[in-house]
Write a protein that holds these residues in place. Sequence first.
Motif, PDB file in Angstrom:
ATOM      1  N   LEU A 156       0.823  -1.205   0.000  1.00  0.00           N
ATOM      2  CA  LEU A 156       0.000   0.000   0.000  1.00  0.00           C
ATOM      3  C   LEU A 156       0.859   1.257   0.000  1.00  0.00           C
ATOM      4  O   LEU A 156       0.517   2.253  -0.656  1.00  0.00           O
ATOM      5  CB  LEU A 156      -0.925   0.001   1.218  1.00  0.00           C
TER       6      LEU A 156
ATOM      7  N   ASP B 121       2.131   1.298  -3.574  1.00  0.00           N
ATOM      8  CA  ASP B 121       0.931   1.477  -4.389  1.00  0.00           C
ATOM      9  C   ASP B 121       1.237   1.582  -5.892  1.00  0.00           C
ATOM     10  O   ASP B 121       1.032   2.639  -6.506  1.00  0.00           O
ATOM     11  CB  ASP B 121       0.160   2.714  -3.932  1.00  0.00           C
TER      12      ASP B 121
ATOM     13  N   SER C  29      -9.175  -6.600   2.746  1.00  0.00           N
ATOM     14  CA  SER C  29      -9.444  -5.204   3.124  1.00  0.00           C
ATOM     15  C   SER C  29      -8.321  -4.266   2.697  1.00  0.00           C
ATOM     16  O   SER C  29      -8.573  -3.121   2.302  1.00  0.00           O
ATOM     17  CB  SER C  29      -9.670  -5.099   4.632  1.00  0.00           C
TER      18      SER C  29
ATOM     19  N   SER D 263      -7.776  -4.562  -1.523  1.00  0.00           N
ATOM     20  CA  SER D 263      -8.791  -3.875  -2.317  1.00  0.00           C
ATOM     21  C   SER D 263      -8.516  -2.380  -2.454  1.00  0.00           C
ATOM     22  O   SER D 263      -9.083  -1.715  -3.325  1.00  0.00           O
ATOM     23  CB  SER D 263     -10.173  -4.081  -1.692  1.00  0.00           C
ATOM     24  N   GLN D 264      -7.633  -1.843  -1.600  1.00  0.00           N
ATOM     25  CA  GLN D 264      -7.308  -0.424  -1.667  1.00  0.00           C
ATOM     26  C   GLN D 264      -6.192  -0.112  -2.657  1.00  0.00           C
ATOM     27  O   GLN D 264      -5.938   1.059  -2.953  1.00  0.00           O
ATOM     28  CB  GLN D 264      -6.884   0.082  -0.274  1.00  0.00           C
TER      29      GLN D 264
ATOM     30  N   THR E  30      -4.215   0.650  -5.912  1.00  0.00           N
ATOM     31  CA  THR E  30      -4.606   1.311  -7.159  1.00  0.00           C
ATOM     32  C   THR E  30      -4.696   0.320  -8.302  1.00  0.00           C
ATOM     33  O   THR E  30      -5.625   0.372  -9.124  1.00  0.00           O
ATOM     34  CB  THR E  30      -3.600   2.422  -7.496  1.00  0.00           C
TER      35      THR E  30
ATOM     36  N   GLN F 119      -7.968  -1.534  -8.074  1.00  0.00           N
ATOM     37  CA  GLN F 119      -9.112  -0.679  -8.392  1.00  0.00           C
ATOM     38  C   GLN F 119      -9.173  -0.329  -9.878  1.00  0.00           C
ATOM     39  O   GLN F 119     -10.259  -0.162 -10.434  1.00  0.00           O
ATOM     40  CB  GLN F 119      -9.050   0.591  -7.547  1.00  0.00           C
TER      41      GLN F 119
END
Length: 391
Positions: A284, A287, A314, A317-318, A320, A323
């Motif tokens: 993260l 990213d 959790s 899913s964050q 980039t 997404q």
Amino acid sequence: MDPTPHADRSRRAFVATGIAAGSAAVAGCIGGIDSESATDGDSYTVSMAPMGEVEFDSVPQDAFVTFPQYADMAVALGHGDAVTTLFAPYMSGATMNTYYDRLEGVSFEWEGLENPLAEGLSEEQLYALDSDVHFLDPSYPVKTDDDWDASTVADVADQIGPWVGNFHSGVHSEPASAYADSYEYYTLWEMFERVAAVFREEERYEALAEVHADLRSQIESNLPPESERPTVARVTLGDGQFFAYHLNADGYWQADTRPLGARDVFADRDWERDWGTVGYEAMLDADPDVILHLWGITPRYAIGNVRKRLENDSAGSQLTAVQDDRVVPGGMRYQGPIMNLFQLEMTAKQLYPERFGEWPGYESGESYPDIPADEQLFDRQRVAEIVTEGA
């Protein structure tokens, strides 16, 4: 072990100088291969570190193979039927055929091949196989298995057949100390040139090397400025962590990513081994724009399942890349020349669709996507002709 039953090697003869412990082997020269240098009958010599000069009296008819880059090389040279063993046959063989499905007349019969590393490499196993050549770096068993040393390696070369391989060129790792003085690092295509010399298939090598050079030129001349290139993490999803690999480091493990010049989000990290591990927090923080999932085109990792695992986590899913639907399948790091052509094309389209055309996606277990001829980055028909008919 009593070597007497293997003392009469009437099918072949060879000399492997420099294999014995403590010797200073004659290392292979990057500048060229002389497979015509021998003057005794039809014998010929191939030079490759760390073995030195290896002499053959005929083209090998059966080949002990570990990692699939050598199987892919044999197929590319028209000698795929010489391969008698293969590391992780299902994963390796099925992946090779994933690519070969797009080359008319090219396939690899991997079912029934023994995995020589399944229970550790044994000297007894090699005597039973009685292979003409062992496509494995002699440094590999010496460094990874306490049952092997340089004298055992030399016995196998003397009584059965020579070793031809260079494992540590993968990431320029350290060889076993017995071979440190004679070691050199090669690119994938320099290694392929030497294997081609073993099979006396120099013309096939040169023809495929021309295809590769054209592909590299096409890619490199169309890359966007570095500031416009995506950030990428080359990883394999494990249990609660990622196994991470560099994109642009030296070595043939990166032969399908380094030419693309993307920005490696973990470029400043030094791994203790040939790879490192990072958790979700580190991912993260980094990213990346793109997650290039190593082994993602193999049967071992269905890329759709990888995406679902990340989407259902959790933290994952964050990301980039999750997404933006840019979790994409990478190939195998143990890649030979044909695999390298497809993996370069695949990676170019995944990282730079605006430059090289959209990647159509891949479903696990299916053939490599059927890309329209005008969107292909190399000529499938030409490659198939080289493999099946010669240069």
